[in-house]
Motif scaffolding. Structure first.
Motif, short mmCIF file in Angstrom:
data_model
loop_
_atom_site.label_atom_id
_atom_site.label_comp_id
_atom_site.label_asym_id
_atom_site.label_seq_id
_atom_site.Cartn_x
_atom_site.Cartn_y
_atom_site.Cartn_z
N MET A 296 5.65 7.69 1.52
CA MET A 296 5.57 6.60 0.78
C MET A 296 5.99 7.79 -0.11
O MET A 296 5.26 8.90 -1.05
CB MET A 296 4.93 5.85 0.70
N GLU B 1 -2.35 9.44 -4.50
CA GLU B 1 -0.76 9.05 -3.27
C GLU B 1 -1.69 9.45 -1.83
O GLU B 1 -1.39 10.64 -1.93
CB GLU B 1 0.31 9.66 -3.37
N ASN C 114 -3.83 7.03 1.47
CA ASN C 114 -3.22 6.30 2.41
C ASN C 114 -3.56 5.36 1.82
O ASN C 114 -2.99 3.81 1.44
CB ASN C 114 -4.52 5.65 3.72
N PRO D 79 0.92 -0.55 -0.26
CA PRO D 79 1.13 0.81 0.23
C PRO D 79 2.74 0.36 1.25
O PRO D 79 3.09 -0.49 0.38
CB PRO D 79 -0.16 0.79 1.30
N ASP D 80 3.28 1.67 1.64
CA ASP D 80 4.62 1.92 2.30
C ASP D 80 6.00 1.28 0.71
O ASP D 80 6.74 0.44 0.98
CB ASP D 80 4.73 0.79 2.69
N ARG D 81 5.26 1.36 -0.52
CA ARG D 81 6.78 0.81 -1.29
C ARG D 81 7.08 2.34 -2.61
O ARG D 81 6.14 3.18 -2.64
CB ARG D 81 6.17 -0.47 -2.32
N ASP D 82 7.80 2.81 -3.06
CA ASP D 82 8.04 3.20 -3.82
C ASP D 82 7.81 2.76 -5.79
O ASP D 82 8.43 1.65 -5.82
CB ASP D 82 9.78 3.59 -4.01
N SER E 97 15.58 1.68 -3.64
CA SER E 97 15.85 2.80 -2.27
C SER E 97 16.98 2.99 -2.92
O SER E 97 18.38 2.62 -3.75
CB SER E 97 15.84 2.15 -0.68
#
Length: 330
Positions: free
Chosen positions: A1, A247, A249, A299-302, A325
């Motif tokens: 990420m 950045e 967990n 989490p798991d995003r830009d 993306s």
């Protein structure tokens, strides 16, 4: 990420949007339908609250260097902007609206009163209209004790829209921390990393607040705008924070306000529950004499962050969006 930070900082002399307050997560809360201010005479002003249903309000005044009238509406919500400037008011200067979930859900209305006069108040409720009216009356001239900061202490700011920076920094996977440049660069010292303070275990919050000191007055969250999810910081002057990112967990954004005090009105924990912002935590760190606001992100995003300062309202806004993306960007 990856956590992308857009250091697009804009300073604006007037508000271009109407940030609304986060709505209470409860069944059938009472809505504050409208808030209206009227100047009856030089010695009297009224503020009326149109309600969806009767509620037992609590009202009290706070005196001192920053006099204000506080009205608590239990189990209530307000869907419009959380700051109402009163440019025509002489007894009331601003109306601020906040949502508190602990210990009980309530909408808190704070009316910033004149520092030049003592202000008396009384209120009445018209049951047939569900209308609460607060009448403010001018009293004696108040003694001046507030020290106004000199203009030379501020960063030079125009009333026009000033883009301070417009660049993008991407934090690569595996990097734990990265310091992002402050909203407005003042000296070479700002190149150093923010003070190492645990946002989870702040120092004992012992504050000595003197007249004229920088203060964070209120923090709120708004996810109603198509501009993105917003965290709004209401200050008592032009004091942009240093913004950095962590950045691990649990991705986080840190907003550090050095030499800043924390008002007792600030909600310490906001369970935002947004698509991007999960919660907002605020604490005063006595050992560093600073206020830190932590945005816990999903989490798991830009992410893409934009910073905006509304100079006339002393309002700093952090806007959180998701970066497209690489596939979508092509």
């Amino acid at each position: 990420m990856k956590l992308g930070i857009v250091l697009a900082v804009t300073i604006i002399g007037f508000c271009l949007f109407s940030p609304s307050i986060l709505l209470a997560e409860k069944t059938n809360p009472v809505e504050i339908v409208s808030i209206n201010h009227a100047k009856i005479s030089a010695d009297q002003e009224t503020i009326s609250f149109k309600l969806g249903a009767p509620v037992p309000v609590t009202m009290f005044a706070i005196k001192g260097e920053r006099p204000r009238l506080v009205i608590d509406f239990p189990e209530s919500i307000y869907r419009k902007k959380n700051l109402i400037p009163l440019p025509e008011g002489e007894l009331a200067e601003n109306i601020r609206i906040g949502l508190h979930k602990e210990p009980k859900s309530k909408a808190r209305i704070v009316i910033d009163l004149s520092k030049n006069y003592a202000v008396d108040y009384k209120h009445s409720f018209t049951e047939s209209e569900n209308l609460l009216e607060v009448v403010l009356t001018r009293g004696a001239i108040a003694e001046k004790t507030v020290n106004i900061p000199q203009e030379t202490e501020k960063a030079p700011v125009s009333n026009d829209v000033l883009p301070v920076k417009d660049e993008k920094t991407v934090i690569s996977p595996g990097v734990d921390t990265n310091t992002i440049a402050p909203a407005v660069a003042a000296t070479e010292e700002v190149k150093d990393a923010p003070p190492v303070v645990s946002e989870d275990n702040p120092s004992p919050a012992v504050q000595e607040i003197s007249p004229g000191m920088p203060q964070l007055l209120e923090v709120s969250f708004d996810d109603s705008s198509n501009r993105g999810e917003m965290v709004l910081f209401h200050l008592n002057d032009f004091f942009p924070p240093t913004v950095s990112a962590i950045e691990k967990n649990n991705p986080r954004v840190l907003c550090d306000f050095p030499s800043m005090k924390l008002s007792s009105d600030v909600q310490k924990q906001i369970d935002a529950g947004g698509k991007y912002v999960e919660s907002v935590r605020t604490a005063y760190h006595a050992d560093k004499d600073m206020v830190r606001v932590v945005l816990d992100l999903s989490p798991d995003r830009d992410y893409d962050l934009q910073q905006v300062f509304f100079k006339n309202d002393n309002l700093f806004v952090l806007i959180v969006n998701e970066l497209p993306s690489e596939k979508d960007a092509q």
